[in-house]
Design an enzyme around this catalytic site. Sequence first.
Site, mmCIF file in Angstrom:
data_model
loop_
_atom_site.group_PDB
_atom_site.id
_atom_site.type_symbol
_atom_site.label_atom_id
_atom_site.label_comp_id
_atom_site.label_asym_id
_atom_site.label_seq_id
_atom_site.Cartn_x
_atom_site.Cartn_y
_atom_site.Cartn_z
ATOM 1 N N LYS A 72 44.511 45.479 48.246
ATOM 2 C CA LYS A 72 44.656 45.854 46.819
ATOM 3 C C LYS A 72 43.370 45.566 46.059
ATOM 4 C CE LYS A 72 44.767 41.640 45.145
ATOM 5 N NZ LYS A 72 44.049 41.050 44.012
ATOM 6 N N SER A 105 41.177 40.944 36.174
ATOM 7 C CA SER A 105 40.825 41.025 37.597
ATOM 8 C C SER A 105 39.310 41.134 37.767
ATOM 9 C CB SER A 105 41.492 42.241 38.235
ATOM 10 O OG SER A 105 40.772 42.644 39.382
#
Length: 349
Positions: A207, A270
């Site tokens: 991911k 992120s």
Amino acid sequence: MCMGENGRVSLDEVAESRRVAVLGAGSWGTTFAKILADGGSRVSIWARRPEVAREIMQSHRNSDYLPGINLPLGIDASSMLPEVLAGAQQVYLSVPSQSLRENLRIVRELIPERVPVVSLMKGVEKGTRYRMSEVIAQELDIAPERIAVVSGPNLALEIAKQQPTAAVVSSSSLETASAVALAARNPYFRSFVNTDVVGTEFGGVLKNLIAVAIGIVDGVGYGENTKASIITRGLVEMTDFAVAFGALPETMSGLAGLGDLIATCESPLSRNNTAGRLLGQGYDYHAVIAQMNQTAEGITSVAPILELAAERGVEMPIVSQVAEVLAGTLDPRDIAPHLTTDTDVPQGE
Ligand SMILES: NC(=O)C1=CN([C@@H]2O[C@H](COP(=O)(O)OP(=O)(O)OC[C@H]3O[C@@H](n4cnc5c(N)ncnc54)[C@H](O)[C@@H]3O)[C@@H](O)[C@H]2O)C=CC1
Ligand SMILES: O=C(CO)COP(=O)(O)O
């Protein structure tokens, strides 16, 4: 367990019997220490830099990594590994993946016998292409049943703010996974268990790569159609890859797959997404590395993942394009959910 003066087991004694060690005082190691402490464990963190350990001990803060967060009093910190590891009933590892092996060589003799060793990391080792649990098994020479991995949609700062979150703990031994999941739970953090270590670990690695792709198209200025197409096709790539290595497809639709993919692709917190955004804005690989002051595992995992994919004949068009953007051979504006060199024959979804 010994009793308090009144014959009852005191809370301190309960916490002492659940002494755990966390190696790595970055954003995730520190946040996980908080999760464990808020779940009732007595936690010692190892910080490589003495000043970080000092700040955690004296101010109950780690301001470089978790600005504004007050850490629970049940967390100790030290830069001395023997102090941190003595008496630990579980050992959690949260250093950058490429540094795990060198760190394990240092701690090998200090890890108490028989205790679970838990990877919190989401990378593969360059060169060997090993998952973190494989590096642990090799360097510590311990049985797989003692090793667990934790993965899921777990952006550190959100959890440090106690926003409700779930994760999955995986081990080939359900007993080990359950022991870790029991320690890693509290009112805002719930750990599920499974025995698909390969899928759980690869989910966390893969991911990151799709999140870099999403960052790139975000940086270019593309909208939701492009991102949704990349996320959806990215999940297909993740699943094809993980299944080729023995993972269960359902793990990829769980917390460690789809769950983490959504969180990482959607959040500006992120670091992988951020690194991608810089690439999409036109910064080259070196400029991006220079601007990142935290670990973006996706950047280093691209090459070993593509090598592994080639070994098993798995096609990864999105990850391949991320590699090309990183190498400077593909204009970020040309990244797409498919290879532009695809044949003209329509393919099944
Ligand atoms: N931050 C997050 O939201 C999450 C991170 N992870 C994973 O956790 C792992 C650790 O990442 P973060 O804590 O986020 O990174 P970070 O960049 O916030 O912290 C890394 C820590 O490792 C230390 N470090 C750097 N090089 C080292 C070396 N050679 N030896 C020992 N220590 C070293 C740094 O001083 C720092 O304390 C990564 O694999 C990451 O993918 C997993 C879930 C969530
Ligand atoms: O793994 C994470 C969230 O689950 C953290 O992602 P980043 O490493 O991209 O910040």
